[in-house]
Enzyme design. Sequence first.
Site, PDB file in Angstrom:
ATOM      1  N   ARG A  31     -13.413   7.697   4.946  1.00 42.40           N
ATOM      2  CA  ARG A  31     -11.972   8.013   4.904  1.00 42.40           C
ATOM      3  C   ARG A  31     -11.710   9.451   4.465  1.00 42.40           C
ATOM      4  O   ARG A  31     -10.737   9.705   3.734  1.00 42.40           O
ATOM      5  CB  ARG A  31     -11.217   7.061   3.971  1.00 42.40           C
ATOM      6  N   ARG A  35      -4.468  10.068   4.082  1.00 49.20           N
ATOM      7  CA  ARG A  35      -3.211  10.378   3.402  1.00 49.20           C
ATOM      8  C   ARG A  35      -3.352  11.226   2.148  1.00 49.20           C
ATOM      9  O   ARG A  35      -2.363  11.775   1.666  1.00 49.20           O
ATOM     10  CB  ARG A  35      -2.469   9.076   3.069  1.00 49.20           C
ATOM     11  N   ARG A  44       1.129  13.156  10.438  1.00 51.81           N
ATOM     12  CA  ARG A  44       1.556  11.770  10.612  1.00 51.81           C
ATOM     13  C   ARG A  44       3.084  11.678  10.715  1.00 51.81           C
ATOM     14  O   ARG A  44       3.616  10.914  11.521  1.00 51.81           O
ATOM     15  CB  ARG A  44       1.068  10.942   9.429  1.00 51.81           C
ATOM     16  N   ASP A  81      -9.927   3.674  14.338  1.00 50.06           N
ATOM     17  CA  ASP A  81      -9.927   2.498  13.473  1.00 50.06           C
ATOM     18  C   ASP A  81     -10.901   1.481  14.037  1.00 50.06           C
ATOM     19  O   ASP A  81     -11.215   1.506  15.218  1.00 50.06           O
ATOM     20  CB  ASP A  81      -8.528   1.891  13.375  1.00 50.06           C
ATOM     21  N   TYR A 158     -10.353 -10.134  10.895  1.00 49.66           N
ATOM     22  CA  TYR A 158      -8.999  -9.698  11.242  1.00 49.66           C
ATOM     23  C   TYR A 158      -8.458 -10.469  12.447  1.00 49.66           C
ATOM     24  O   TYR A 158      -7.269 -10.788  12.515  1.00 49.66           O
ATOM     25  CB  TYR A 158      -8.979  -8.195  11.533  1.00 49.66           C
TER      26      TYR A 158
HETATM   27  O1  CP3 Z   1     -13.338   7.677   7.564  1.00 52.39           O
HETATM   28  C1  CP3 Z   1     -12.544   8.314   8.282  1.00 52.39           C
HETATM   29  O2  CP3 Z   1     -11.969   9.349   7.897  1.00 52.39           O
HETATM   30  C2  CP3 Z   1     -12.376   7.864   9.713  1.00 52.39           C
HETATM   31  C3  CP3 Z   1     -11.294   7.019  10.043  1.00 52.39           C
HETATM   32  C4  CP3 Z   1     -11.255   5.535   9.738  1.00 52.39           C
HETATM   33  C5  CP3 Z   1     -10.017   4.873   9.567  1.00 52.39           C
HETATM   34  N1  CP3 Z   1     -10.239   3.530   9.476  1.00 52.39           N
HETATM   35  C6  CP3 Z   1      -8.712   5.548   9.530  1.00 52.39           C
HETATM   36  C7  CP3 Z   1      -7.569   4.851   8.947  1.00 52.39           C
HETATM   37  C8  CP3 Z   1     -12.258   4.554   9.665  1.00 52.39           C
HETATM   38  C9  CP3 Z   1     -13.745   4.728   9.726  1.00 52.39           C
HETATM   39  C10 CP3 Z   1     -11.594   3.291   9.528  1.00 52.39           C
HETATM   40  C11 CP3 Z   1     -12.305   1.989   9.495  1.00 52.39           C
HETATM   41  C12 CP3 Z   1     -11.590   0.780   9.045  1.00 52.39           C
HETATM   42  N2  CP3 Z   1     -10.323   0.372   9.366  1.00 52.39           N
HETATM   43  C13 CP3 Z   1     -12.181  -0.232   8.272  1.00 52.39           C
HETATM   44  C14 CP3 Z   1     -13.621  -0.238   7.786  1.00 52.39           C
HETATM   45  C15 CP3 Z   1     -13.822   0.699   6.675  1.00 52.39           C
HETATM   46  C16 CP3 Z   1     -13.351   0.204   5.355  1.00 52.39           C
HETATM   47  O3  CP3 Z   1     -12.405   0.774   4.814  1.00 52.39           O
HETATM   48  O4  CP3 Z   1     -13.971  -0.751   4.864  1.00 52.39           O
HETATM   49  C17 CP3 Z   1     -11.214  -1.244   8.074  1.00 52.39           C
HETATM   50  C18 CP3 Z   1     -11.395  -2.515   7.261  1.00 52.39           C
HETATM   51  C19 CP3 Z   1     -10.056  -0.860   8.788  1.00 52.39           C
HETATM   52  C20 CP3 Z   1      -8.761  -1.624   8.943  1.00 52.39           C
HETATM   53  C21 CP3 Z   1      -7.647  -0.824   8.401  1.00 52.39           C
HETATM   54  N3  CP3 Z   1      -7.046   0.231   9.063  1.00 52.39           N
HETATM   55  C22 CP3 Z   1      -7.074  -0.913   7.099  1.00 52.39           C
HETATM   56  C23 CP3 Z   1      -7.426  -1.932   6.052  1.00 52.39           C
HETATM   57  C24 CP3 Z   1      -6.122   0.140   7.012  1.00 52.39           C
HETATM   58  C25 CP3 Z   1      -5.342   0.551   5.801  1.00 52.39           C
HETATM   59  C26 CP3 Z   1      -3.934   0.177   5.811  1.00 52.39           C
HETATM   60  C27 CP3 Z   1      -3.210   0.934   4.702  1.00 52.39           C
HETATM   61  O5  CP3 Z   1      -1.984   0.786   4.692  1.00 52.39           O
HETATM   62  O6  CP3 Z   1      -3.824   1.638   3.913  1.00 52.39           O
HETATM   63  C28 CP3 Z   1      -6.122   0.820   8.234  1.00 52.39           C
HETATM   64  C29 CP3 Z   1      -5.310   2.007   8.585  1.00 52.39           C
HETATM   65  C30 CP3 Z   1      -6.021   3.305   8.519  1.00 52.39           C
HETATM   66  N4  CP3 Z   1      -7.197   3.563   9.181  1.00 52.39           N
HETATM   67  C31 CP3 Z   1      -5.618   4.479   7.814  1.00 52.39           C
HETATM   68  C32 CP3 Z   1      -6.578   5.457   8.107  1.00 52.39           C
HETATM   69  C33 CP3 Z   1      -6.589   6.904   7.662  1.00 52.39           C
HETATM   70  C34 CP3 Z   1      -4.352   4.651   6.998  1.00 52.39           C
HETATM   71  C35 CP3 Z   1      -3.387   5.210   7.983  1.00 52.39           C
HETATM   72  C36 CP3 Z   1      -2.097   5.677   7.511  1.00 52.39           C
HETATM   73  O7  CP3 Z   1      -1.322   4.876   6.950  1.00 52.39           O
HETATM   74  O8  CP3 Z   1      -1.815   6.870   7.753  1.00 52.39           O
END
Ligand code: CP3
Length: 360
Positions: A31, A35, A44, A81, A158
Amino acid sequence: MPTVTSPLRNDRLLRALRREPVDCTPVWLMRQAGRYLPEYRATRAKAGSFLAMAKNPEIACEVTLQPLRRFPLDAAILFSDILTIPDAMGLELYFVEGEGPKFRHPVRDEAAIARLAVPDMEQDLGYVMDAVRLIRRELDGQVPLIGFSGSPWTLACYMVEGGGSKDFARIKAMALNHPQALHRLLEVTTDAVIAYLGAQRAAGAQALQVFDTWGGVLSPAMYREFSLRYLQRIAEGLERGEGSERTPLILFGKGTGLHLEALSQTGADALGLDWTLDLDEALRRTGGRVALQGNLDPTTLYASPDAIAAAAARVLDTYAAGNGGSREGHVFNLGHGMSPDMDPAHVQVLVDAVHAHSQR
Ligand code: CP3
């Protein structure tokens, strides 16, 4: 294939994943785009939503590169994602502010499972492959690009729950009541993961990581049956090339330290570890079969700069102590992803501390 041919100027990550000597330990952060960066929040706000960003290759490329403009990280990771695959299967991904990801059409019965099919990688997930190609062109050999996927089990969580879950009641009930149905879901998802990672590699991804974020919620027997078996299939079935041309595969698991021996025998090139075990113990239990990635507790980034540097040095030295004094085969990372309220200045401290402390 990518349109670029610039040689890689920083190959520390790939060398470490091949367990070759490096001038210092490579570091990237799960990550690392997100944000906590004001420039991410600005992009964003303009794009409107996370999904609008991820589905637009130019914006995905821009956001991928943002952390690399600030910090001397040794890898880029595709901004996307793990839930793109089920979205492309027709489940329709959306986000509710403060509640995380959701699916409009969760998979709850055998009829829904029977309808699942492997998406077409260039038709249905072309926006991901376009982003990979564009990022490679823009990186121009600065650092390698990591592609990724969710593990079949984590994606299934999911898909069946319809979003995040506290207890995974629905999918665990399915595993116990209708194991054959869940296995069919996992099989088609595994085929999709293999095709997805293969397409990212063909588009230019230079290393690949599978996130088994929810592997740790399973009992040991259920983990072996519903997660490990499919990780094994991916490690065996994914074409990766040979020698210095090989695209390394990293398996990251959260709460799966119990299964290190088995994970190190899947054929994966590296294991990504959370922070709940020491790297010298992980080295002993994986017997030199794989490189190791990790494993600083992410909340360390809330501590003071001095404490962050000390904790990073401890992770580096624990690895070296377990590896006969050598830092070979170690990629520094957090044990899980960064959080939105972390201070970018602390990331700078961490990245600099890793490079300085591991310098030959
Ligand atoms: O690492 C990186 O910088 C690359 C991007 C990346 C994202 N998601 C961007 C993202 C990666 C590798 C993921 C993988 C991902 N997504 C996982 C596996 C990794 C982990 O964290 O265990 C999972 C479980 C997801 C599912 C998912 N997508 C979740 C739980 C969330 C968070 C929701 C939240 O409100 O925080 C997301 C959204 C997401 N994916 C964000 C980002 C940067 C937040 C986006 C935003 O609100 O701007």
